[in-house]
Design an enzyme around this catalytic site. Sequence first.
Site, PDB file in Angstrom:
ATOM      1  N   ARG A  69      51.911  40.544  49.766  1.00  0.00           N
ATOM      2  CA  ARG A  69      52.354  39.913  51.002  1.00  0.00           C
ATOM      3  C   ARG A  69      51.374  38.895  51.560  1.00  0.00           C
ATOM      4  O   ARG A  69      51.743  37.770  51.884  1.00  0.00           O
ATOM      5  CB  ARG A  69      52.598  40.970  52.101  1.00  0.00           C
ATOM      6  N   THR A  70      50.119  39.301  51.711  1.00  0.00           N
ATOM      7  CA  THR A  70      49.190  38.445  52.450  1.00  0.00           C
ATOM      8  C   THR A  70      48.943  37.139  51.701  1.00  0.00           C
ATOM      9  O   THR A  70      49.004  36.054  52.283  1.00  0.00           O
ATOM     10  CB  THR A  70      47.869  39.200  52.705  1.00  0.00           C
ATOM     11  N   LYS A  89      29.689  36.420  37.383  1.00  0.00           N
ATOM     12  CA  LYS A  89      28.406  36.047  36.766  1.00  0.00           C
ATOM     13  C   LYS A  89      27.246  36.340  37.703  1.00  0.00           C
ATOM     14  O   LYS A  89      26.102  35.992  37.426  1.00  0.00           O
ATOM     15  CB  LYS A  89      28.408  34.552  36.446  1.00  0.00           C
ATOM     16  N   ARG A 121      40.320  37.771  51.016  1.00  0.00           N
ATOM     17  CA  ARG A 121      40.396  39.242  51.018  1.00  0.00           C
ATOM     18  C   ARG A 121      39.243  39.755  50.158  1.00  0.00           C
ATOM     19  O   ARG A 121      39.011  39.246  49.054  1.00  0.00           O
ATOM     20  CB  ARG A 121      41.720  39.746  50.465  1.00  0.00           C
ATOM     21  N   HIS A 181      42.127  43.819  59.297  1.00  0.00           N
ATOM     22  CA  HIS A 181      43.144  42.963  58.701  1.00  0.00           C
ATOM     23  C   HIS A 181      43.827  42.262  59.885  1.00  0.00           C
ATOM     24  O   HIS A 181      44.980  42.554  60.227  1.00  0.00           O
ATOM     25  CB  HIS A 181      44.134  43.828  57.913  1.00  0.00           C
TER      26      HIS A 181
HETATM   27  N1   CP Z   1      50.258  44.395  54.170  1.00  0.00           N
HETATM   28  C1   CP Z   1      49.477  43.840  53.222  1.00  0.00           C
HETATM   29  O1   CP Z   1      48.323  43.444  53.495  1.00  0.00           O
HETATM   30  O2   CP Z   1      50.049  43.753  51.993  1.00  0.00           O
HETATM   31  P1   CP Z   1      49.347  43.165  50.700  1.00  0.00           P
HETATM   32  O3   CP Z   1      48.198  44.104  50.342  1.00  0.00           O
HETATM   33  O4   CP Z   1      50.408  43.119  49.649  1.00  0.00           O
HETATM   34  O5   CP Z   1      48.807  41.802  51.031  1.00  0.00           O
END
Ligand code: CP
Length: 300
Positions: A48-49, A78, A99, A127
């Site tokens: 999703r993100t 590396k 991320r 998040h």
């Molecule tokens: N909700 C969410 O962060 O989903 P993903 O891990 O698929 O990005």
Amino acid sequence: MKHVVESQQFDRKILGQLFSMADKLEKKTGTPLKGKIMAALFYEPSTRTRFSFESAMLRLGGSVITTENAKEFSSAAKGETLEDSIRVINNYVDVIVMRHYEQGASARAATVSEVPLINAGDGAGQHPTQALLDLYTIKKELGKIDDISIAFIGDLKNGRTIRSLSYLLGKYKNIKIYFVSPHVLKVGDDIKSYLEEHRIDYTETADLDTVISKVDVLYVTRVQKERFKSEEEYQKLKGCYQIDEKLVKRMRTKSIIMHPLPRVDEILPEVDKSKKAIYFKQTHYGLLIRMALLKYLLGA
Ligand code: CP
């Protein structure tokens, strides 16, 4: 606001601006980010993100460069430090969405980034853009954010979306939170201290049965397998709560069921057809709010 590292950075005024931008973007996007480039730098898996940020950038006329497994396929493999990678990527793009598997990695990256850096999840930390889309979902579906009751269910120890959303809810009035989890997956003390400071009423319990009929929002989370030290420990807690049709029937008439997704077995597929189940719609709101955020940070 230059970087987005944690949800505490947002106040009600900025949230209101983002929500009305998102409303407008649903009707018309235009190409305000034409000529801008976004890097999606993902050291941990995502569906999703990453896709919603990439889609958001493309829909606004911008371009995207991406690495979906930066741990293996970037020069991190590396031995390049995160700080050096960010300094270099700064030469190529106008915004970085990152991320990382380490809590605090986004804050470190932001200290050396000249271009806006957006935390797309840092370990068990935060998040913040998930919290933005969660809050936007509540507003769209319930028509308000003040005066609501919400139950967070599942792995509240490792769930970063719980932390980020609790921090945002702390900015609203007359909120009641129920933290529902097994004892070993209890919500962190940092969240509880923050809520106490902001006079938000909360209750901790392991008993979903006593809570199910009291809330406007049932926010379900999965047990975060990747944060456990052993498979055995995970197996003991997997499936600790399961939302089925029978439970849903006991919920308030206008209540909703949310989930940041992915789900494993905590909401049974039979629940998907319920009008209360808005977890897939939530991902659409995520696209809109991420478009709004990119537009906001890039000053378009
Ligand atoms: N909700 C969410 O962060 O989903 P993903 O891990 O698929 O990005």
